[in-house]
Design a protein around this motif. Structure first.
Motif, PDB file in Angstrom:
ATOM      1  N   MET A 252       0.807  -1.225   0.000  1.00  0.00           N
ATOM      2  CA  MET A 252       0.000   0.000   0.000  1.00  0.00           C
ATOM      3  C   MET A 252       0.836   1.269   0.000  1.00  0.00           C
ATOM      4  O   MET A 252       0.301   2.360  -0.195  1.00  0.00           O
ATOM      5  CB  MET A 252      -0.982  -0.004   1.185  1.00  0.00           C
ATOM      6  CG  MET A 252      -2.152  -0.949   0.989  1.00  0.00           C
ATOM      7  SD  MET A 252      -3.488  -0.713   2.198  1.00  0.00           S
ATOM      8  CE  MET A 252      -2.721  -1.339   3.693  1.00  0.00           C
TER       9      MET A 252
ATOM     10  N   GLN B  91     -10.619   5.455   3.575  1.00  0.00           N
ATOM     11  CA  GLN B  91      -9.222   5.876   3.762  1.00  0.00           C
ATOM     12  C   GLN B  91      -9.064   6.637   5.071  1.00  0.00           C
ATOM     13  O   GLN B  91      -8.100   6.430   5.812  1.00  0.00           O
ATOM     14  CB  GLN B  91      -8.757   6.745   2.591  1.00  0.00           C
ATOM     15  CG  GLN B  91      -7.334   7.278   2.729  1.00  0.00           C
ATOM     16  CD  GLN B  91      -6.273   6.186   2.736  1.00  0.00           C
ATOM     17  OE1 GLN B  91      -6.432   5.163   2.081  1.00  0.00           O
ATOM     18  NE2 GLN B  91      -5.188   6.396   3.463  1.00  0.00           N
TER      19      GLN B  91
ATOM     20  N   ARG C 223      -1.407   4.948   0.415  1.00  0.00           N
ATOM     21  CA  ARG C 223      -2.403   4.741   1.476  1.00  0.00           C
ATOM     22  C   ARG C 223      -1.782   4.715   2.873  1.00  0.00           C
ATOM     23  O   ARG C 223      -2.475   4.941   3.863  1.00  0.00           O
ATOM     24  CB  ARG C 223      -3.181   3.441   1.212  1.00  0.00           C
ATOM     25  CG  ARG C 223      -3.885   3.452  -0.131  1.00  0.00           C
ATOM     26  CD  ARG C 223      -4.723   2.218  -0.363  1.00  0.00           C
ATOM     27  NE  ARG C 223      -5.181   2.157  -1.746  1.00  0.00           N
ATOM     28  CZ  ARG C 223      -5.986   1.210  -2.221  1.00  0.00           C
ATOM     29  NH1 ARG C 223      -6.419   0.236  -1.422  1.00  0.00           N
ATOM     30  NH2 ARG C 223      -6.349   1.225  -3.498  1.00  0.00           N
TER      31      ARG C 223
ATOM     32  N   HIS D 185     -10.313   1.566   0.999  1.00  0.00           N
ATOM     33  CA  HIS D 185      -9.797   2.869   0.554  1.00  0.00           C
ATOM     34  C   HIS D 185     -10.846   3.887   0.099  1.00  0.00           C
ATOM     35  O   HIS D 185     -10.842   5.033   0.532  1.00  0.00           O
ATOM     36  CB  HIS D 185      -8.777   2.655  -0.570  1.00  0.00           C
ATOM     37  CG  HIS D 185      -8.204   3.924  -1.123  1.00  0.00           C
ATOM     38  ND1 HIS D 185      -7.451   4.799  -0.367  1.00  0.00           N
ATOM     39  CD2 HIS D 185      -8.280   4.481  -2.367  1.00  0.00           C
ATOM     40  CE1 HIS D 185      -7.082   5.829  -1.103  1.00  0.00           C
ATOM     41  NE2 HIS D 185      -7.565   5.668  -2.322  1.00  0.00           N
TER      42      HIS D 185
ATOM     43  N   LEU E 181      -8.111   0.380   4.935  1.00  0.00           N
ATOM     44  CA  LEU E 181      -7.191   0.975   3.957  1.00  0.00           C
ATOM     45  C   LEU E 181      -7.227   0.234   2.628  1.00  0.00           C
ATOM     46  O   LEU E 181      -7.051   0.835   1.563  1.00  0.00           O
ATOM     47  CB  LEU E 181      -5.767   0.988   4.516  1.00  0.00           C
ATOM     48  CG  LEU E 181      -5.512   1.982   5.658  1.00  0.00           C
ATOM     49  CD1 LEU E 181      -4.173   1.698   6.324  1.00  0.00           C
ATOM     50  CD2 LEU E 181      -5.574   3.421   5.159  1.00  0.00           C
TER      51      LEU E 181
END
Length: 198
Positions: A87, A164, A92, A145, A142
């Protein structure tokens, strides 16, 4: 709790299944899309459930094995680190935080291994356990997102969630817990070491 010599049991098979989820999550995250992120979250969630289930079954059925004691924490770290690392280029999670988390895990594992070789057990703290829970929730959010409407797809603002934002919140809470519990392990290790040298 007795040690069972048969390694091919259900808890260990679940653990191996969790390890098998690692490349699947990584492959899914090669594409920064809503669909791939959703399926990565599904696979990661399944892995997180097996993390609880294999430990529960091993204790209930007294199927604790040397293989299981080695693979279970390894599987946890692999799936978490794989998701976090993948990620980073997606923007992220910050690279510096992931580096510190990995450094913490390596340090704690090393300290516990050294203590274990001396016949000393440094038990996992409750803070470390809470860190794991918050970390799992953070990673799932996450991975999702994007913005979601969690009431049958109805696009009412009251049901709108920025995943997120949710994931980042839980990530930083788990990060603080990780650093705090890591310091606690260092403190316990120092006390144990000082006690053996008295």
């Amino acid at each position: 709790m007795k040690l069972n010599t048969s390694s091919l049991n259900l808890p260990n098979m679940l653990t191996l299944g969790r390890i098998a989820c690692v490349p699947v999550v990584m492959l899914l995250l090669l594409s920064d899309s809503r669909t791939m992120g959703f399926w990565a979250a599904v696979v990661f969630s399944i892995a997180a459930i097996t993390d609880w289930l294999d430990g529960y079954l091993a204790r209930k059925w007294q199927l604790v094995t040397v293989m299981g004691k080695f693979l279970d924490p390894l599987a946890d770290k692999l799936i978490v680190m794989a998701a976090l690392i993948m990620m980073i280029p997606l923007g992220r999670v910050p690279a510096w935080a992931v580096f510190l988390i990995i450094a913490r895990e390596v340090t704690v594992t090393g300290l516990r291994s050294i203590a274990s070789s001396e016949g000393i057990v440094i038990a996992a703290s409750n803070l470390g356990k809470y860190k794991t829970i918050f970390q799992m929730v953070a990673i799932i959010a996450l991975l999702l997102h994007y913005d979601y409407y969690w009431f049958f797809g109805l696009q009412w603002e009251i049901f709108h969630v920025d995943m997120q934002f949710v994931g980042s919140f839980f990530f930083y809470v788990s990060f603080i817990m990780a650093m705090w519990s890591g310091g606690d392990y260092l403190y316990k290790f120092y006390n144990v070491l000082a006690g053996t040298q008295d």
